[in-house]
Design an enzyme around this catalytic site. Structure first.
Site, PDB file in Angstrom:
ATOM      1  N   SER A 193     -27.884 -42.628 -18.832  1.00 59.36           N
ATOM      2  CA  SER A 193     -27.338 -42.098 -18.034  1.00 59.36           C
ATOM      3  C   SER A 193     -26.484 -40.864 -18.581  1.00 59.36           C
ATOM      4  O   SER A 193     -25.059 -41.804 -18.363  1.00 59.36           O
ATOM      5  CB  SER A 193     -27.886 -41.980 -16.749  1.00 59.36           C
ATOM      6  OG  SER A 193     -27.136 -41.504 -16.272  1.00 59.36           O
ATOM      7  N   LYS A 235     -37.851 -42.763  -6.995  1.00 60.73           N
ATOM      8  CA  LYS A 235     -37.851 -41.295  -6.625  1.00 60.73           C
ATOM      9  C   LYS A 235     -39.128 -41.541  -5.547  1.00 60.73           C
ATOM     10  O   LYS A 235     -38.695 -40.327  -4.759  1.00 60.73           O
ATOM     11  CB  LYS A 235     -38.273 -40.204  -7.588  1.00 60.73           C
ATOM     12  CG  LYS A 235     -37.409 -39.591  -8.965  1.00 60.73           C
ATOM     13  CD  LYS A 235     -37.164 -38.441  -9.302  1.00 60.73           C
ATOM     14  CE  LYS A 235     -36.428 -38.411 -10.289  1.00 60.73           C
ATOM     15  NZ  LYS A 235     -36.629 -37.589 -11.268  1.00 60.73           N
ATOM     16  N   ASN A 248     -34.341 -36.590  -5.921  1.00 56.26           N
ATOM     17  CA  ASN A 248     -33.385 -37.116  -6.722  1.00 56.26           C
ATOM     18  C   ASN A 248     -32.212 -37.412  -6.376  1.00 56.26           C
ATOM     19  O   ASN A 248     -31.330 -37.300  -6.842  1.00 56.26           O
ATOM     20  CB  ASN A 248     -33.887 -36.550  -7.746  1.00 56.26           C
ATOM     21  CG  ASN A 248     -33.491 -34.863  -8.094  1.00 56.26           C
ATOM     22  OD1 ASN A 248     -33.417 -34.177  -6.851  1.00 56.26           O
ATOM     23  ND2 ASN A 248     -33.167 -34.491  -8.999  1.00 56.26           N
ATOM     24  N   ALA A 307     -41.973 -34.383 -13.382  1.00 53.48           N
ATOM     25  CA  ALA A 307     -41.250 -33.325 -13.456  1.00 53.48           C
ATOM     26  C   ALA A 307     -42.153 -31.471 -13.252  1.00 53.48           C
ATOM     27  O   ALA A 307     -42.051 -30.855 -12.732  1.00 53.48           O
ATOM     28  CB  ALA A 307     -40.432 -32.978 -15.221  1.00 53.48           C
ATOM     29  N   ARG A 321     -54.678 -32.807 -19.153  1.00 52.52           N
ATOM     30  CA  ARG A 321     -55.835 -33.769 -19.740  1.00 52.52           C
ATOM     31  C   ARG A 321     -56.054 -34.756 -18.164  1.00 52.52           C
ATOM     32  O   ARG A 321     -55.152 -34.735 -17.480  1.00 52.52           O
ATOM     33  CB  ARG A 321     -54.900 -34.637 -20.602  1.00 52.52           C
ATOM     34  CG  ARG A 321     -54.083 -34.343 -21.972  1.00 52.52           C
ATOM     35  CD  ARG A 321     -53.719 -35.546 -22.455  1.00 52.52           C
ATOM     36  NE  ARG A 321     -53.262 -36.286 -22.434  1.00 52.52           N
ATOM     37  CZ  ARG A 321     -53.081 -37.770 -22.992  1.00 52.52           C
ATOM     38  NH1 ARG A 321     -53.441 -37.537 -24.303  1.00 52.52           N
ATOM     39  NH2 ARG A 321     -52.598 -38.499 -22.430  1.00 52.52           N
ATOM     40  N   LYS A 322     -57.793 -34.896 -18.561  1.00 55.40           N
ATOM     41  CA  LYS A 322     -58.030 -35.346 -17.663  1.00 55.40           C
ATOM     42  C   LYS A 322     -58.166 -37.080 -17.718  1.00 55.40           C
ATOM     43  O   LYS A 322     -58.487 -38.049 -18.064  1.00 55.40           O
ATOM     44  CB  LYS A 322     -59.323 -35.540 -17.831  1.00 55.40           C
ATOM     45  CG  LYS A 322     -59.583 -34.504 -17.665  1.00 55.40           C
ATOM     46  CD  LYS A 322     -60.643 -34.087 -16.066  1.00 55.40           C
ATOM     47  CE  LYS A 322     -60.693 -32.671 -15.811  1.00 55.40           C
ATOM     48  NZ  LYS A 322     -62.033 -32.256 -14.757  1.00 55.40           N
ATOM     49  N   VAL A 378     -39.447 -28.596 -20.915  1.00 55.31           N
ATOM     50  CA  VAL A 378     -38.448 -29.803 -20.215  1.00 55.31           C
ATOM     51  C   VAL A 378     -38.196 -31.066 -20.993  1.00 55.31           C
ATOM     52  O   VAL A 378     -37.458 -31.653 -20.521  1.00 55.31           O
ATOM     53  CB  VAL A 378     -39.518 -30.583 -18.606  1.00 55.31           C
ATOM     54  CG1 VAL A 378     -40.152 -29.627 -17.820  1.00 55.31           C
ATOM     55  CG2 VAL A 378     -40.770 -31.568 -19.579  1.00 55.31           C
TER      56      VAL A 378
HETATM   57  P1  NAD Z   1     -44.318 -38.097 -16.227  1.00 52.65           P
HETATM   58  O1  NAD Z   1     -44.825 -39.587 -16.584  1.00 52.65           O
HETATM   59  O2  NAD Z   1     -44.655 -38.752 -14.374  1.00 52.65           O
HETATM   60  O3  NAD Z   1     -45.795 -37.361 -16.309  1.00 52.65           O
HETATM   61  C1  NAD Z   1     -46.444 -37.856 -17.835  1.00 52.65           C
HETATM   62  C2  NAD Z   1     -46.611 -35.730 -18.138  1.00 52.65           C
HETATM   63  O4  NAD Z   1     -47.107 -36.128 -19.674  1.00 52.65           O
HETATM   64  C3  NAD Z   1     -48.466 -36.279 -17.384  1.00 52.65           C
HETATM   65  O5  NAD Z   1     -48.823 -34.578 -16.675  1.00 52.65           O
HETATM   66  C4  NAD Z   1     -49.148 -36.457 -18.425  1.00 52.65           C
HETATM   67  O6  NAD Z   1     -50.662 -35.945 -18.140  1.00 52.65           O
HETATM   68  C5  NAD Z   1     -48.861 -35.876 -19.523  1.00 52.65           C
HETATM   69  N1  NAD Z   1     -49.343 -35.793 -21.151  1.00 52.65           N
HETATM   70  C6  NAD Z   1     -48.665 -37.740 -21.754  1.00 52.65           C
HETATM   71  N2  NAD Z   1     -49.373 -37.832 -22.361  1.00 52.65           N
HETATM   72  C7  NAD Z   1     -49.955 -36.252 -23.379  1.00 52.65           C
HETATM   73  C8  NAD Z   1     -49.989 -36.105 -24.087  1.00 52.65           C
HETATM   74  N3  NAD Z   1     -50.129 -36.632 -25.485  1.00 52.65           N
HETATM   75  N4  NAD Z   1     -50.226 -34.350 -24.187  1.00 52.65           N
HETATM   76  C9  NAD Z   1     -49.888 -33.577 -23.155  1.00 52.65           C
HETATM   77  N5  NAD Z   1     -50.198 -34.365 -21.909  1.00 52.65           N
HETATM   78  C10 NAD Z   1     -49.539 -35.176 -22.177  1.00 52.65           C
HETATM   79  O7  NAD Z   1     -43.729 -38.102 -16.639  1.00 52.65           O
HETATM   80  P2  NAD Z   1     -42.359 -36.876 -15.897  1.00 52.65           P
HETATM   81  O8  NAD Z   1     -41.047 -38.027 -15.188  1.00 52.65           O
HETATM   82  O9  NAD Z   1     -43.307 -36.231 -15.726  1.00 52.65           O
HETATM   83  O10 NAD Z   1     -41.487 -36.358 -17.484  1.00 52.65           O
HETATM   84  C11 NAD Z   1     -41.884 -35.609 -18.563  1.00 52.65           C
HETATM   85  C12 NAD Z   1     -41.769 -35.434 -18.829  1.00 52.65           C
HETATM   86  O11 NAD Z   1     -40.220 -34.306 -18.561  1.00 52.65           O
HETATM   87  C13 NAD Z   1     -40.162 -36.290 -20.184  1.00 52.65           C
HETATM   88  O12 NAD Z   1     -40.221 -36.125 -21.072  1.00 52.65           O
HETATM   89  C14 NAD Z   1     -38.895 -36.390 -19.290  1.00 52.65           C
HETATM   90  O13 NAD Z   1     -37.881 -37.069 -20.224  1.00 52.65           O
HETATM   91  C15 NAD Z   1     -38.740 -34.747 -19.565  1.00 52.65           C
HETATM   92  N6  NAD Z   1     -37.907 -34.637 -18.011  1.00 52.65           N
HETATM   93  C16 NAD Z   1     -37.062 -34.136 -18.283  1.00 52.65           C
HETATM   94  C17 NAD Z   1     -36.542 -32.781 -17.465  1.00 52.65           C
HETATM   95  C18 NAD Z   1     -34.943 -32.872 -16.841  1.00 52.65           C
HETATM   96  O14 NAD Z   1     -34.463 -32.191 -16.646  1.00 52.65           O
HETATM   97  N7  NAD Z   1     -34.793 -31.511 -18.455  1.00 52.65           N
HETATM   98  C19 NAD Z   1     -36.421 -34.125 -16.032  1.00 52.65           C
HETATM   99  C20 NAD Z   1     -37.617 -34.918 -15.627  1.00 52.65           C
HETATM  100  C21 NAD Z   1     -38.122 -34.682 -16.866  1.00 52.65           C
END
Ligand code: NAD
Length: 291
Positions: free
Chosen positions: A22, A73, A94, A138, A159-160, A236
């Site tokens: 971090s 979280k 968060n 996110a 995706r489903k 994101v």
């Molecule tokens: P999560 O595990 O809660 O959700 C994952 C999401 O990705 C789900 O909607 C899932 O269906 C989808 N997914 C997974 N593989 C996929 C694929 N091959 N094709 C399409 N969709 C797919 O994850 P999260 O915590 O929401 O994080 C998601 C992304 O956001 C990560 O890359 C994380 O680093 C990033 N993030 C960024 C910030 C920021 O401040 N910029 C904050 C939180 C998360």
């Protein structure tokens, strides 16, 4: 640092697991020092099953507050005394502010950070039609904040997979809590015909899935043909700094092509303000830690 820490120094922290990567301790401690605030920020590796113990410890130590990352979280949202409207709707937080009497209020700044970052890039979500890809952590924070901040329509695609049901729940929660929103709905990301049509009618496309993040760095979450100059695109994913989607959006001349690192910065700025009541020295922090 040794000059700054004394018998009155207030503790702030990050909890979750892993936390070793971090950037938060560097960003917060730099800001405390710059503003002359007698506080220090540490990262504690806390597995899910130790979440309650961590909160009890913060109360016992009269900590000022803490940030929360995965996997804690949701658990933290269930353990604090109060939740902000966004944290309540998302069902996760968060950022937690601790009052002098130990009362803990949970906030969710991922959504506000996302919206603020878009604004910094000249994109105001108010009154806009948004296509949001994703239904994980996110994506949920972004959907809720976009609705609270006055987006006209939000079409969620996923995706489903095991996350889809969460998206259906988010749609229901938003419809109930924000009745002023014109339309919020969910569809299968694999339904390319609907996806293409709806993006064609929308102002902003947001990727909040893992597509684009290692090991999926070569995955485009939407067909390239949907990218057009009057569409604003935001991702994101912040690692890599420029995702395939952001690169393709730039090549297509999209009016904005925004990466995820700004969201990370602005969610921290929002949390810092909740902790201290002061604005983080954003320009310096950006230059030092986000180049
Ligand atoms: P999560 O595990 O809660 O959700 C994952 C999401 O990705 C789900 O909607 C899932 O269906 C989808 N997914 C997974 N593989 C996929 C694929 N091959 N094709 C399409 N969709 C797919 O994850 P999260 O915590 O929401 O994080 C998601 C992304 O956001 C990560 O890359 C994380 O680093 C990033 N993030 C960024 C910030 C920021 O401040 N910029 C904050 C939180 C998360």
């Amino acid at each position: 640092m040794e000059k700054r820490i004394d018998g009155h120094t207030k503790l702030y922290a990050l909890i979750g697991s892993p936390v070793g990567h971090s950037g938060s301790p560097a960003m917060y401690n730099y800001s405390f020092e710059k503003l002359g605030i007698n506080s220090a920020y540490l990262a504690f590796d806390v597995p899910l099953e130790k979440t309650k113990e961590a909160l009890d410890a913060f109360r016992a130590f009269h900590a000022g507050g803490f940030n929360v990352t995965m996997p804690c979280k949701t658990a933290v949202a269930q353990l604090v005394d109060r939740l902000s409207p966004a944290a309540e709707l998302v069902g996760a937080c968060n950022t937690v502010v601790i009052e002098k009497d130990g009362t803990m209020t949970g906030h969710m700044t991922d959504g506000t950070g996302f919206v603020r970052n878009l604004l910094e890039h000249g994109v105001d979500i108010k009154g806009k039609k948004i296509v949001l890809l994703g239904t994980g952590g996110a994506a949920t924070a972004i959907a809720v904040q976009a609705a609270l901040d006055g987006a006209a329509e939000i079409a969620i695609f996923n995706r489903k997979d095991e996350f889809y049901a969460n998206g259906e729940k988010t749609v229901e929660k938003i419809r109930k809590a924000v009745p002023s929103i014109k339309k919020v709905w969910i569809e299968d990301l694999d339904n390319e015909e609907v996806l293409t049509r709806v993006i064609g009618e929308s102002d902003i496309l947001v990727n909040a899935t893992r597509a684009g993040m290692s090991p999926l760095e070569n995955v485009m979450p939407v067909p390239e043909k949907v990218l057009r100059p009057d569409l604003a695109v935001a991702d994101v994913v912040y690692n890599p700094k420029e995702t395939l989607l952001v690169r393709k959006a730039k090549e297509a001349g999209c009016k904005a092509a925004v990466g995820g690192s700004g969201m990370l910065l602005w969610q921290g700025v929002a949390a810092f303000e909740l902790f201290t009541g002061q604005e983080m020295p954003v320009e310096e922090v950006k230059e030092k830690f986000f180049q």
